[in-house]
Design an enzyme around this catalytic site. Sequence first.
Site, PDB file in Angstrom:
ATOM      1  N   THR A  39     -29.591  36.488-115.819  1.00 36.65           N
ATOM      2  CA  THR A  39     -29.414  37.919-115.539  1.00 36.65           C
ATOM      3  C   THR A  39     -29.756  38.825-116.715  1.00 36.65           C
ATOM      4  O   THR A  39     -29.669  40.047-116.593  1.00 36.65           O
ATOM      5  CB  THR A  39     -27.967  38.180-115.084  1.00 36.65           C
ATOM      6  OG1 THR A  39     -27.083  37.449-115.950  1.00 36.65           O
ATOM      7  CG2 THR A  39     -27.750  37.717-113.658  1.00 36.65           C
ATOM      8  N   GLY A  40     -30.079  38.247-117.879  1.00 37.00           N
ATOM      9  CA  GLY A  40     -30.611  39.061-118.974  1.00 37.00           C
ATOM     10  C   GLY A  40     -29.591  39.933-119.671  1.00 37.00           C
ATOM     11  O   GLY A  40     -28.394  39.609-119.728  1.00 37.00           O
ATOM     12  N   GLY A  57     -30.560  52.830-135.199  1.00 38.25           N
ATOM     13  CA  GLY A  57     -30.711  51.379-135.289  1.00 38.25           C
ATOM     14  C   GLY A  57     -32.089  50.995-135.812  1.00 38.25           C
ATOM     15  O   GLY A  57     -33.103  51.289-135.167  1.00 38.25           O
ATOM     16  N   GLY A  88     -33.585  48.167-135.941  1.00 37.25           N
ATOM     17  CA  GLY A  88     -33.942  46.820-135.472  1.00 37.25           C
ATOM     18  C   GLY A  88     -35.315  46.832-134.832  1.00 37.25           C
ATOM     19  O   GLY A  88     -36.131  47.742-135.059  1.00 37.25           O
ATOM     20  N   GLY A  94     -28.935  47.328-130.303  1.00 31.88           N
ATOM     21  CA  GLY A  94     -28.674  45.998-129.765  1.00 31.88           C
ATOM     22  C   GLY A  94     -28.508  46.023-128.265  1.00 31.88           C
ATOM     23  O   GLY A  94     -28.506  47.085-127.636  1.00 31.88           O
ATOM     24  N   LEU A 109     -34.714  36.955-126.733  1.00 29.69           N
ATOM     25  CA  LEU A 109     -36.175  36.984-126.774  1.00 29.69           C
ATOM     26  C   LEU A 109     -36.730  36.392-125.486  1.00 29.69           C
ATOM     27  O   LEU A 109     -36.235  35.360-125.006  1.00 29.69           O
ATOM     28  CB  LEU A 109     -36.688  36.167-127.962  1.00 29.69           C
ATOM     29  CG  LEU A 109     -36.279  36.681-129.350  1.00 29.69           C
ATOM     30  CD1 LEU A 109     -36.643  35.681-130.423  1.00 29.69           C
ATOM     31  CD2 LEU A 109     -36.941  38.025-129.623  1.00 29.69           C
ATOM     32  N   HIS A 114     -63.439  29.555-140.999  1.00 26.05           N
ATOM     33  CA  HIS A 114     -63.680  30.611-141.969  1.00 26.05           C
ATOM     34  C   HIS A 114     -64.670  31.616-141.397  1.00 26.05           C
ATOM     35  O   HIS A 114     -65.675  31.212-140.824  1.00 26.05           O
ATOM     36  CB  HIS A 114     -64.265  30.007-143.254  1.00 26.05           C
ATOM     37  CG  HIS A 114     -64.601  31.056-144.279  1.00 26.05           C
ATOM     38  ND1 HIS A 114     -63.628  31.712-144.989  1.00 26.05           N
ATOM     39  CD2 HIS A 114     -65.798  31.572-144.684  1.00 26.05           C
ATOM     40  CE1 HIS A 114     -64.210  32.582-145.804  1.00 26.05           C
ATOM     41  NE2 HIS A 114     -65.521  32.522-145.637  1.00 26.05           N
TER      42      HIS A 114
HETATM   43  P1  NAI Z   1     -31.275  44.971-133.011  1.00 21.01           P
HETATM   44  O1  NAI Z   1     -30.087  44.105-132.918  1.00 21.01           O
HETATM   45  O2  NAI Z   1     -32.598  44.390-133.368  1.00 21.01           O
HETATM   46  O3  NAI Z   1     -30.989  46.151-134.075  1.00 21.01           O
HETATM   47  C1  NAI Z   1     -29.921  47.065-133.924  1.00 21.01           C
HETATM   48  C2  NAI Z   1     -29.635  47.744-135.248  1.00 21.01           C
HETATM   49  O4  NAI Z   1     -28.736  48.823-135.002  1.00 21.01           O
HETATM   50  C3  NAI Z   1     -28.946  46.822-136.240  1.00 21.01           C
HETATM   51  O5  NAI Z   1     -29.703  46.780-137.431  1.00 21.01           O
HETATM   52  C4  NAI Z   1     -27.587  47.474-136.439  1.00 21.01           C
HETATM   53  O6  NAI Z   1     -27.102  47.345-137.759  1.00 21.01           O
HETATM   54  C5  NAI Z   1     -27.864  48.944-136.104  1.00 21.01           C
HETATM   55  N1  NAI Z   1     -26.657  49.714-135.708  1.00 21.01           N
HETATM   56  C6  NAI Z   1     -25.628  49.307-134.931  1.00 21.01           C
HETATM   57  N2  NAI Z   1     -24.701  50.285-134.800  1.00 21.01           N
HETATM   58  C7  NAI Z   1     -25.152  51.357-135.514  1.00 21.01           C
HETATM   59  C8  NAI Z   1     -24.652  52.678-135.770  1.00 21.01           C
HETATM   60  N3  NAI Z   1     -23.488  53.127-135.253  1.00 21.01           N
HETATM   61  N4  NAI Z   1     -25.378  53.520-136.558  1.00 21.01           N
HETATM   62  C9  NAI Z   1     -26.561  53.095-137.086  1.00 21.01           C
HETATM   63  N5  NAI Z   1     -27.080  51.861-136.878  1.00 21.01           N
HETATM   64  C10 NAI Z   1     -26.395  50.997-136.091  1.00 21.01           C
HETATM   65  O7  NAI Z   1     -31.332  45.738-131.621  1.00 21.01           O
HETATM   66  P2  NAI Z   1     -32.493  46.427-130.783  1.00 21.01           P
HETATM   67  O8  NAI Z   1     -33.575  46.918-131.668  1.00 21.01           O
HETATM   68  O9  NAI Z   1     -31.800  47.388-129.909  1.00 21.01           O
HETATM   69  O10 NAI Z   1     -33.088  45.244-129.935  1.00 21.01           O
HETATM   70  C11 NAI Z   1     -32.243  44.606-128.951  1.00 21.01           C
HETATM   71  C12 NAI Z   1     -32.704  43.219-128.611  1.00 21.01           C
HETATM   72  O11 NAI Z   1     -33.952  43.229-127.961  1.00 21.01           O
HETATM   73  C13 NAI Z   1     -32.816  42.358-129.828  1.00 21.01           C
HETATM   74  O12 NAI Z   1     -32.051  41.204-129.599  1.00 21.01           O
HETATM   75  C14 NAI Z   1     -34.257  42.020-129.934  1.00 21.01           C
HETATM   76  O13 NAI Z   1     -34.436  40.683-130.330  1.00 21.01           O
HETATM   77  C15 NAI Z   1     -34.798  42.259-128.534  1.00 21.01           C
HETATM   78  N6  NAI Z   1     -36.149  42.775-128.641  1.00 21.01           N
HETATM   79  C16 NAI Z   1     -37.139  41.975-129.145  1.00 21.01           C
HETATM   80  C17 NAI Z   1     -38.407  42.462-129.333  1.00 21.01           C
HETATM   81  C18 NAI Z   1     -39.432  41.579-129.943  1.00 21.01           C
HETATM   82  O14 NAI Z   1     -39.235  40.385-130.016  1.00 21.01           O
HETATM   83  N7  NAI Z   1     -40.555  42.104-130.421  1.00 21.01           N
HETATM   84  C19 NAI Z   1     -38.781  43.835-128.969  1.00 21.01           C
HETATM   85  C20 NAI Z   1     -37.660  44.580-128.487  1.00 21.01           C
HETATM   86  C21 NAI Z   1     -36.419  44.046-128.322  1.00 21.01           C
END
Ligand code: NAI
Length: 458
Positions: free
Chosen positions: A141-142, A178, A180, A265, A312, A437
């Site tokens: 369900t993600g 965030g 991330g 997150g 992921l 190469h």
């Molecule tokens: P994330 O977990 O990567 O980053 C969230 C960031 O928000 C963290 O660094 C955290 O410290 C910060 N944060 C939390 N509360 C905060 C606050 N009150 N004020 C300021 N900063 C705060 O989450 P994100 O970017 O939302 O991604 C979610 C999920 O989706 C991840 O698990 C990621 O692996 C996945 N995803 C993967 C991608 C890829 O593989 N290219 C692309 C997009 C998403």
Amino acid sequence: MNHDLIVIGGGPGGYVAAIRAAQLGLNVGCVEKESALGGTCLRIGCIPSKALLESSHLYHMAQHELAAHGIKVEGAGLDLPAMLKRKDGIVDNLTKGIDFLFKKNKVTRYLGTGKLAGPGKVLVEGNSPAELTAKYVIIATGSKPFILPGIEFDGKNIGSSTEALSYDKVPEHLVVIGGGVIGLELGSVWKRLGAKVTVLEFLDRIMAGMDTELARDSQKIFEKQGIEFRLKTKVTSAKFDGKQCVVTVEGGEPILCDKVLVSVGRVPVTDGLGLETVGIELDKRRIPVDGHLRTTAPGVFAIGDCIAGPMLAHKAEEEGVAAAEFIVTGYGHVNYDAIPSVVYTEPEVASVGKTEDELKAAGIDYKKGSFPFSFHGRAKALGMTDGYVRVLADAVTDRILGVHILGPRAGDLIAEAAAAIDFGASSEDVARTCHAHPTLAEVFKEAALGVAGRSIHK
Ligand code: NAI
């Protein structure tokens, strides 16, 4: 029994599990509440964001980079509706592709919300309700965006990645909460299209979980691109006051902007799933599973973002295949040490295996080899010389333990590193493999040579 297996959720975990199980001869049903299959990744995540990253990169190139190649571009302009339409077309095409794959593999698709209703029973709720029975169930369900308390989502000015994939005009000032993966990818898109972008990050670093040095060096590059970072900044609230968005942070002045992207997150989707009807209890909001992705309920498996581990798409896919194969053959395996992660910024950031921090914490003695893209002919020809490849190998056995890449096409290059780790390769194995190469992959080979101090071009 209606089916041998019912998969709840049609995202990259669920639809792949359904197809693999059907390939192995099971009669499979898949319940998905959205009309389009493909889940968050395909509909409102990985794929549309990559489409926009590509388009915004080309726009930026036309404006700022092509001149260096001796190409004069005059009057390059932005047609945002066309860019968004192209993105939507790609998504539409791919989601329809999964419908086709389901038909080809004879997977029955149910439109509605699936929930467990006791052992072997799944209810489909919605416009076409159904009561299904199956010997096995896979829950896939993600996840959904985590919403910070104090943040008032209005689906227009303050929203998640879903809204940020479809802003109808380029924001003047986008505040990203965030630092991330989502924040950096979508922050990059809108920065390239002309917005001022400010990233507010609670920690003292961006890209938590990635190698510390890699994250620090990436941040410097993103700053050069014009993205502003405010680290150690805790956001306490965000609201739209009728004219603008007001973001308050602990111990600082409120920040005013026209759009807010909340990317702090994601949380697993497990509400209303009827887990209690089969005795499954959550552990830290996730569904607990054993090494074969079995939940505590006989015949019920769970995969992807709703269980432990990185959220992921490709991890979910691997688990989908492993669960289906385990059901049919009694074997099924995921190597969690060889799951790459990629941030699709420009340049890309990619990583597989252990970081230096993890190796130090585990007391593992390691050697390191590194090679910069700036020394490589193909990278120079591409005009993409920022970054490097770093290889970490066991000091005694030389087995590759981690590979970290900041640089052009890092997300594609990391595949070789993942294969090397999965096959238990040593750095010498990679160093002695002939790489074409001139390709960027040679930078990995040179870094592997560097583990033994014998890079040729450094
Ligand atoms: P994330 O977990 O990567 O980053 C969230 C960031 O928000 C963290 O660094 C955290 O410290 C910060 N944060 C939390 N509360 C905060 C606050 N009150 N004020 C300021 N900063 C705060 O989450 P994100 O970017 O939302 O991604 C979610 C999920 O989706 C991840 O698990 C990621 O692996 C996945 N995803 C993967 C991608 C890829 O593989 N290219 C692309 C997009 C998403």
